[in-house]
Design a protein around this motif. Structure first.
Motif, PDB file in Angstrom:
ATOM      1  N   PRO A  49     -34.785  48.150  37.267  1.00  0.00           N
ATOM      2  CA  PRO A  49     -33.530  48.700  36.746  1.00  0.00           C
ATOM      3  C   PRO A  49     -32.497  47.607  36.508  1.00  0.00           C
ATOM      4  O   PRO A  49     -32.647  46.473  36.989  1.00  0.00           O
ATOM      5  CB  PRO A  49     -33.070  49.631  37.874  1.00  0.00           C
ATOM      6  CG  PRO A  49     -33.574  48.949  39.103  1.00  0.00           C
ATOM      7  CD  PRO A  49     -34.919  48.382  38.715  1.00  0.00           C
ATOM      8  N   ASP A  50     -31.455  47.949  35.779  1.00  0.00           N
ATOM      9  CA  ASP A  50     -30.343  47.012  35.599  1.00  0.00           C
ATOM     10  C   ASP A  50     -29.461  46.962  36.835  1.00  0.00           C
ATOM     11  O   ASP A  50     -28.971  45.892  37.220  1.00  0.00           O
ATOM     12  CB  ASP A  50     -29.490  47.427  34.394  1.00  0.00           C
ATOM     13  CG  ASP A  50     -30.284  47.446  33.105  1.00  0.00           C
ATOM     14  OD1 ASP A  50     -30.855  46.396  32.769  1.00  0.00           O
ATOM     15  OD2 ASP A  50     -30.337  48.494  32.449  1.00  0.00           O
ATOM     16  N   VAL A  51     -29.242  48.123  37.454  1.00  0.00           N
ATOM     17  CA  VAL A  51     -28.288  48.233  38.560  1.00  0.00           C
ATOM     18  C   VAL A  51     -28.825  49.198  39.609  1.00  0.00           C
ATOM     19  O   VAL A  51     -29.448  50.208  39.276  1.00  0.00           O
ATOM     20  CB  VAL A  51     -26.908  48.740  38.061  1.00  0.00           C
ATOM     21  CG1 VAL A  51     -25.934  48.916  39.231  1.00  0.00           C
ATOM     22  CG2 VAL A  51     -26.327  47.780  37.027  1.00  0.00           C
ATOM     23  N   PRO A  75     -33.663  38.989  40.784  1.00  0.00           N
ATOM     24  CA  PRO A  75     -32.275  38.591  40.475  1.00  0.00           C
ATOM     25  C   PRO A  75     -31.703  39.215  39.207  1.00  0.00           C
ATOM     26  O   PRO A  75     -30.488  39.198  39.014  1.00  0.00           O
ATOM     27  CB  PRO A  75     -32.373  37.070  40.350  1.00  0.00           C
ATOM     28  CG  PRO A  75     -33.824  36.785  40.080  1.00  0.00           C
ATOM     29  CD  PRO A  75     -34.579  37.845  40.811  1.00  0.00           C
ATOM     30  N   ALA A  76     -32.547  39.764  38.341  1.00  0.00           N
ATOM     31  CA  ALA A  76     -32.032  40.404  37.130  1.00  0.00           C
ATOM     32  C   ALA A  76     -31.395  41.764  37.424  1.00  0.00           C
ATOM     33  O   ALA A  76     -30.678  42.310  36.582  1.00  0.00           O
ATOM     34  CB  ALA A  76     -33.148  40.575  36.103  1.00  0.00           C
ATOM     35  N   THR A  77     -31.661  42.305  38.608  1.00  0.00           N
ATOM     36  CA  THR A  77     -31.082  43.592  39.002  1.00  0.00           C
ATOM     37  C   THR A  77     -29.817  43.360  39.820  1.00  0.00           C
ATOM     38  O   THR A  77     -29.839  42.624  40.814  1.00  0.00           O
ATOM     39  CB  THR A  77     -32.088  44.416  39.827  1.00  0.00           C
ATOM     40  OG1 THR A  77     -33.221  44.727  39.018  1.00  0.00           O
ATOM     41  CG2 THR A  77     -31.453  45.714  40.319  1.00  0.00           C
ATOM     42  N   GLN A  78     -28.723  43.976  39.400  1.00  0.00           N
ATOM     43  CA  GLN A  78     -27.461  43.861  40.115  1.00  0.00           C
ATOM     44  C   GLN A  78     -27.308  45.023  41.097  1.00  0.00           C
ATOM     45  O   GLN A  78     -27.906  46.084  40.916  1.00  0.00           O
ATOM     46  CB  GLN A  78     -26.289  43.863  39.140  1.00  0.00           C
ATOM     47  CG  GLN A  78     -26.335  42.766  38.091  1.00  0.00           C
ATOM     48  CD  GLN A  78     -26.271  41.378  38.696  1.00  0.00           C
ATOM     49  OE1 GLN A  78     -25.721  41.178  39.791  1.00  0.00           O
ATOM     50  NE2 GLN A  78     -26.828  40.401  37.994  1.00  0.00           N
ATOM     51  N   VAL A  79     -26.505  44.812  42.123  1.00  0.00           N
ATOM     52  CA  VAL A  79     -26.275  45.845  43.138  1.00  0.00           C
ATOM     53  C   VAL A  79     -24.791  46.179  43.199  1.00  0.00           C
ATOM     54  O   VAL A  79     -23.946  45.283  43.304  1.00  0.00           O
ATOM     55  CB  VAL A  79     -26.753  45.388  44.529  1.00  0.00           C
ATOM     56  CG1 VAL A  79     -26.403  46.447  45.588  1.00  0.00           C
ATOM     57  CG2 VAL A  79     -28.257  45.129  44.522  1.00  0.00           C
ATOM     58  N   VAL A  80     -24.491  47.467  43.095  1.00  0.00           N
ATOM     59  CA  VAL A  80     -23.139  47.975  43.322  1.00  0.00           C
ATOM     60  C   VAL A  80     -23.189  48.867  44.551  1.00  0.00           C
ATOM     61  O   VAL A  80     -23.917  49.866  44.567  1.00  0.00           O
ATOM     62  CB  VAL A  80     -22.625  48.781  42.116  1.00  0.00           C
ATOM     63  CG1 VAL A  80     -21.269  49.423  42.440  1.00  0.00           C
ATOM     64  CG2 VAL A  80     -22.505  47.890  40.885  1.00  0.00           C
ATOM     65  N   GLY A 101     -20.746  44.506  43.124  1.00  0.00           N
ATOM     66  CA  GLY A 101     -19.775  45.580  43.001  1.00  0.00           C
ATOM     67  C   GLY A 101     -19.644  46.307  44.312  1.00  0.00           C
ATOM     68  O   GLY A 101     -20.572  46.303  45.140  1.00  0.00           O
ATOM     69  N   TYR A 102     -18.478  46.939  44.520  1.00  0.00           N
ATOM     70  CA  TYR A 102     -18.265  47.675  45.769  1.00  0.00           C
ATOM     71  C   TYR A 102     -17.305  48.807  45.484  1.00  0.00           C
ATOM     72  O   TYR A 102     -16.147  48.589  45.134  1.00  0.00           O
ATOM     73  CB  TYR A 102     -17.682  46.753  46.844  1.00  0.00           C
ATOM     74  CG  TYR A 102     -17.830  47.272  48.253  1.00  0.00           C
ATOM     75  CD1 TYR A 102     -18.775  46.731  49.113  1.00  0.00           C
ATOM     76  CD2 TYR A 102     -17.022  48.310  48.731  1.00  0.00           C
ATOM     77  CE1 TYR A 102     -18.916  47.193  50.417  1.00  0.00           C
ATOM     78  CE2 TYR A 102     -17.155  48.783  50.023  1.00  0.00           C
ATOM     79  CZ  TYR A 102     -18.101  48.221  50.866  1.00  0.00           C
ATOM     80  OH  TYR A 102     -18.240  48.685  52.159  1.00  0.00           O
TER      81      TYR A 102
END
Length: 223
Positions: A49-51, A75-80, A101-102
């Motif tokens: 996924p992206d995120v 590393p291509a997946t970001q976490v919010v 992100g938070y």
């Protein structure tokens, strides 16, 4: 561009509610849901996924550890982070683990969409209250620097003005409205700021602005 998102939350009713909400938001496609950190990491490996919208307090593998594993392996997946808690013991470990992100769970749909888009664009997707908490933390551990007569590192007066508004927690759209300029112009200014200041996201920009006297810590009186 549609963001492909995984939701990780151990409470079924909360997880299903978030999935349902995201399904109504523009530009977001939910591709999976996980009931704990272990499952979230496995789904990221499977679905790319992206995120990931990540809860923090989950069994087997909590959100901080899951975030660390995802950022190391994918590393291509970001976490919010999307959590009930905004205390220091929750916020700072998550950011150190690699969350970009938070948000707290009282965030509205528009705020979630903005955070997802921000992290996909390489920015930090932080709630305004979280940005203020970061500034307060910096204020508590560093001595204030007197305001400079001219901006540091070759920043223009306009770039310094944009940076001060970023540090106060305003979004790009809000900055554009306050300065009566286009959103694309704001984005250009922010890219220039990041390049000149050597920072990579909004959280680092807040720290930079405080260190260089471009903003004053909360509760500081102007004399």
């Amino acid at each position: 561009m549609t963001a492909r998102v995984i939701v990780a939350d151990d409470q079924a009713v909360v997880r299903e509610g978030i999935v349902m909400l995201l399904g109504l938001l523009p530009g977001i496609e939910v591709v999976g849901a996980a009931k704990d950190g272990e499952e979230a990491v496995a789904l990221v490996g499977e679905l790319a996924p992206d995120v990931v919208l990540m809860d923090l307090r989950m069994p087997r593998c909590d959100g901080v550890e899951a975030t660390r594993r995802i950022r190391e392996r994918y590393p291509a997946t970001q976490v919010v982070v999307l959590t009930t808690y905004a205390d220091d013991d929750s916020l700072f470990p998550a950011l150190r683990a690699g969350a970009r992100g938070y948000l707290t769970k009282d965030a509205g749909g528009d705020e979630i969409v903005r955070a997802v888009r921000d992290v996909m664009a390489g920015d930090a997707g932080l709630a305004p209250t979280v940005q203020r908490r970061l500034l307060e933390r910096v204020s508590a551990v560093a001595a204030p620097v007197p305001p400079r007569e001219s901006p540091p590192d070759g920043l223009t007066a306009r770039e310094a003005e944009v940076l001060s508004l970023v540090a106060e927690g305003f979004s790009n759209k809000e900055i554009a409205g306050r300065l009566h300029i286009g959103a694309a112009t704001v984005k250009t200014h922010i890219n220039n700021i990041f390049a000149k200041a050597g920072v990579r996201d909004r959280a680092q920009a807040v720290h930079y602005a405080y260190q260089h006297g471009l903003i004053r810590p909360p509760g500081t009186n102007i004399t």
